[in-house]
Design a protein around this motif. Structure first.
Motif, mmCIF file in Angstrom:
data_model
loop_
_atom_site.group_PDB
_atom_site.id
_atom_site.type_symbol
_atom_site.label_atom_id
_atom_site.label_comp_id
_atom_site.label_asym_id
_atom_site.label_seq_id
_atom_site.Cartn_x
_atom_site.Cartn_y
_atom_site.Cartn_z
ATOM 1 N N ARG A 81 0.808 -1.232 0.000
ATOM 2 C CA ARG A 81 0.000 0.000 0.000
ATOM 3 C C ARG A 81 0.838 1.279 0.000
ATOM 4 O O ARG A 81 0.291 2.370 -0.082
ATOM 5 C CB ARG A 81 -0.931 0.006 1.223
ATOM 6 C CG ARG A 81 -2.004 -1.056 1.130
ATOM 7 C CD ARG A 81 -3.245 -0.681 1.918
ATOM 8 N NE ARG A 81 -4.338 -1.583 1.593
ATOM 9 C CZ ARG A 81 -4.509 -2.786 2.107
ATOM 10 N NH1 ARG A 81 -3.650 -3.270 2.986
ATOM 11 N NH2 ARG A 81 -5.531 -3.534 1.753
ATOM 12 N N THR A 82 2.170 1.105 0.104
ATOM 13 C CA THR A 82 3.056 2.279 0.034
ATOM 14 C C THR A 82 4.288 1.915 -0.792
ATOM 15 O O THR A 82 4.563 0.722 -1.020
ATOM 16 C CB THR A 82 3.554 2.696 1.434
ATOM 17 O OG1 THR A 82 4.341 1.607 1.955
ATOM 18 C CG2 THR A 82 2.416 3.005 2.391
ATOM 19 N N LEU A 83 5.028 2.944 -1.200
ATOM 20 C CA LEU A 83 6.248 2.717 -1.972
ATOM 21 C C LEU A 83 7.209 1.830 -1.184
ATOM 22 O O LEU A 83 7.774 0.869 -1.707
ATOM 23 C CB LEU A 83 6.897 4.066 -2.288
ATOM 24 C CG LEU A 83 8.217 4.013 -3.030
ATOM 25 C CD1 LEU A 83 8.057 3.385 -4.412
ATOM 26 C CD2 LEU A 83 8.823 5.410 -3.160
ATOM 27 N N ARG B 165 6.912 3.607 -8.178
ATOM 28 C CA ARG B 165 6.841 5.077 -8.075
ATOM 29 C C ARG B 165 5.679 5.626 -8.892
ATOM 30 O O ARG B 165 4.993 6.552 -8.483
ATOM 31 C CB ARG B 165 8.154 5.721 -8.563
ATOM 32 C CG ARG B 165 9.216 5.689 -7.520
ATOM 33 C CD ARG B 165 10.479 6.438 -7.909
ATOM 34 N NE ARG B 165 11.437 6.220 -6.854
ATOM 35 C CZ ARG B 165 11.438 6.869 -5.697
ATOM 36 N NH1 ARG B 165 10.554 7.825 -5.475
ATOM 37 N NH2 ARG B 165 12.308 6.577 -4.752
ATOM 38 N N PHE C 76 2.639 4.865 -6.654
ATOM 39 C CA PHE C 76 2.508 5.468 -5.316
ATOM 40 C C PHE C 76 2.948 6.929 -5.247
ATOM 41 O O PHE C 76 2.501 7.657 -4.369
ATOM 42 C CB PHE C 76 3.280 4.640 -4.286
ATOM 43 C CG PHE C 76 2.670 3.281 -4.085
ATOM 44 C CD1 PHE C 76 1.445 3.152 -3.423
ATOM 45 C CD2 PHE C 76 3.281 2.144 -4.570
ATOM 46 C CE1 PHE C 76 0.862 1.907 -3.251
ATOM 47 C CE2 PHE C 76 2.703 0.890 -4.398
ATOM 48 C CZ PHE C 76 1.495 0.776 -3.746
ATOM 49 N N GLY D 88 0.958 8.682 -8.839
ATOM 50 C CA GLY D 88 -0.505 8.477 -8.827
ATOM 51 C C GLY D 88 -1.089 8.287 -10.211
ATOM 52 O O GLY D 88 -2.145 8.808 -10.534
ATOM 53 N N GLU E 118 -6.983 5.747 -2.972
ATOM 54 C CA GLU E 118 -5.816 5.250 -2.250
ATOM 55 C C GLU E 118 -5.157 4.172 -3.104
ATOM 56 O O GLU E 118 -5.812 3.202 -3.498
ATOM 57 C CB GLU E 118 -6.265 4.656 -0.919
ATOM 58 C CG GLU E 118 -5.209 4.776 0.134
ATOM 59 C CD GLU E 118 -5.810 4.457 1.496
ATOM 60 O OE1 GLU E 118 -5.438 3.407 2.022
ATOM 61 O OE2 GLU E 118 -6.663 5.226 1.965
ATOM 62 N N ALA E 119 -3.873 4.379 -3.428
ATOM 63 C CA ALA E 119 -3.221 3.445 -4.336
ATOM 64 C C ALA E 119 -2.846 2.155 -3.618
ATOM 65 O O ALA E 119 -2.497 2.154 -2.446
ATOM 66 C CB ALA E 119 -1.973 4.102 -4.922
ATOM 67 N N SER E 120 -2.926 1.059 -4.334
ATOM 68 C CA SER E 120 -2.406 -0.200 -3.822
ATOM 69 C C SER E 120 -1.967 -1.037 -5.020
ATOM 70 O O SER E 120 -2.339 -0.747 -6.152
ATOM 71 C CB SER E 120 -3.445 -0.934 -2.992
ATOM 72 O OG SER E 120 -4.637 -1.039 -3.715
#
Ligand code: AMP
Ligand code: GLY
Length: 454
Positions: A124-126, A174, A177, A180, A186-188
């Motif tokens: 869920r994050t870089l 990149r 996250f 975009g 919310e990116a995943s």
């Protein structure tokens, strides 16, 4: 019976053509269609993703069955909107369409149903992504040949990066996250091990309870010959695929499609429609790369001309719970090869408005390929349109993939020769086509046969 096909591509044209061959002689509508579909169905000027307008059209026209081609209206809930008003539709509900709409949902479902797939983790994050890449490439037994990064939502085939190095993987993470690139929510993403092997598209028609396989097909995703260059929607396809006889196909459906159909049924979101499994035949066995919830494009252009059963009857049955009981699909023994003609710049861009030459001559030479006669001859050529439009100047290009030439023949080589000979008749400025579609299909038949006898 009035049937509406939703979509505008080669896939939808192939569906319309197969419906035209139905002994039930349905009245055919298509929204929005293209210049070629206009010869086979009455077009409604409604975008394929406009749920409210499509619903209004179904009511106004008293449509008996709506067949949804692309994934976007399925994920947006077109089938739910129609069902709520009591209209019959072929395709999954929005809840069931999540098998394509969310890569994570699909991986979770595969795990819950015990379907073999690549090792993966959800990020869920870089930083989680970078850690997952490190973890996957470090594990013993990892081929060390990279990882695959998949943005979670629908991305029109652009959300998957097959990365050769950790740097490439990080760049893809990149994009998701930091930049975009895929939606503003919310990116995943899914980070999964990179597998190697031949790919196979095996589609099954599902009635909420059971999955019945269509003929296996193979598509060619890269723009360039020898599978070089960027991914596209698909530059060609063929069916059947050597080594995948009826029994093998039944085994695959029992390990891949049926467990997922059972799971969706248990969860109260039964799967109706086409469950398309993108498979890879790895040295360790078969793995599912992805699910789609619709007919493949361009697989459909090679598969449906081989179908001898009445497509309309099959789709009507599948739209009702348990309706496919006792159904057995009949296939022509002929091979089909489809070659895609794409416009200049595809897949990065698509030139538009180029006049397409040769369509009239093509028709004179091959006749109306939608006819029953051509279908039964076992040696037919079918031209289906994708990105085409009619203007005062004639039929012009109007998208990345423009036309599909499909030929049937006794064996892949003769189908392939016939498809390329037919493609020679068409020309537009900047036309791109791959010359190696199904190039090795026949050789593989020989290998499969010798393996079988060992
Ligand atoms: P997908 O949209 O998930 O099917 O991915 C598009 C394409 O990326 C597939 O058809 C494969 O060619 C490739 N791909 C996806 N997942 C993997 C994987 N785990 N290993 C290798 N290639 C993959
Ligand atoms: N041919 C790939 C797809 O339809 O997604």
């Amino acid at each position: 019976m009035k049937v509406l096909v939703v979509g505008a591509g080669g896939r939808e044209h192939a569906i319309v053509r197969a419906l035209k061959r139905s002994p039930q002689k349905p009245e055919l509508l298509c929204a929005p269609g293209n210049a070629g579909i206009a010869a086979d169905a009455r077009l409604l000027e409604i975008p394929a993703d406009d749920v409210q307008w499509l619903l209004a059209a179904v009511e106004r026209e008293s449509v008996d069955l709506t067949i949804v081609g692309p994934e976007v209206p399925l994920v947006a809930g077109l089938v739910d909107a129609l069902a709520e008003k009591g209209h019959l539709a072929f395709g999954p509900s929005a809840a069931a369409a999540r098998l394509e709409g969310s890569k994570m949902f699909a991986k979770d479902a595969m795990e819950a149903a015990g379907v073999p797939t690549a090792r993966w983790s959800r990020v869920r994050t870089l930083q989680e992504g970078i850690d997952a890449v490190r973890e996957l490439t470090r594990k013993p037994g990892s081929p060390g040949a990279g990882v695959v990064i998949k943005a979670d939502g629908l991305a029109a085939g652009k959300g998957v990066t097959v990365a050769d190095t950790p740097e490439e993987a990080e760049a893809a993470l990149r994009e998701i996250f930091v930049e975009g690139r895929f939606g503003d929510g919310e990116a995943s993403a899914v980070v999964e091990e990179r597998l190697t092997g031949e790919e196979l598209s095996l589609l099954a028609v599902c009635d909420g309870e059971r999955a019945v396989a269509l003929a296996p097909a193979r598509d060619f995703k890269r723009i360039g010959e020898g599978d070089e260059g960027p991914n596209t929607g698909g530059m060609g396809s063929y069916s059947p695929v050597a080594g995948f006889d009826e029994e093998r196909v039944r085994e695959i459906v029992a390990t891949v499609h049926q467990p997922v159909v059972d799971l969706m049924c248990e969860r109260g979101t039964p799967f109706h429609g086409i469950l398309y499994a993108g498979l890879m035949l790895t040295p360790d066995g078969l793995r599912v790369l992805e699910f789609n919830v619709r007919f493949g494009d361009p697989e459909t252009q090679a598969v449906l001309p081989r179908l001898r059963s009445d497509l309309l009857d099959v789709l009507l049955r599948a739209s009702r719970p348990g309706g496919l009981e006792g159904v057995r699909l009949e296939w022509s023994l002929a091979s089909a090869v489809t070659v895609v003609l794409a416009s200049a710049g595809y897949p990065e861009s698509a030139s538009q408005g180029e006049v397409i030459a040769g369509l009239e001559q093509f028709r004179e030479r091959y006749g109306d390929a939608g006819s029953e006669r051509a279908h039964d001859s076992g040696m037919a050529v079918e031209l289906t349109h994708a990105g085409t439009a009619r203007t005062a100047a004639g039929v012009v290009t109007a998208g990345g993939r423009v036309l599909n030439v499909t030929a049937l023949g006794d064996g892949a080589d003769s189908a392939r020769d016939a498809a390329y000979a037919a493609a020679e008749m068409i020309y537009f400025d900047g036309m791109q086509l791959r010359r190696d579609i199904a190039a090795n299909a026949e050789v593989k038949t020989a290998q499969a046969t010798s393996e079988d006898t060992r």
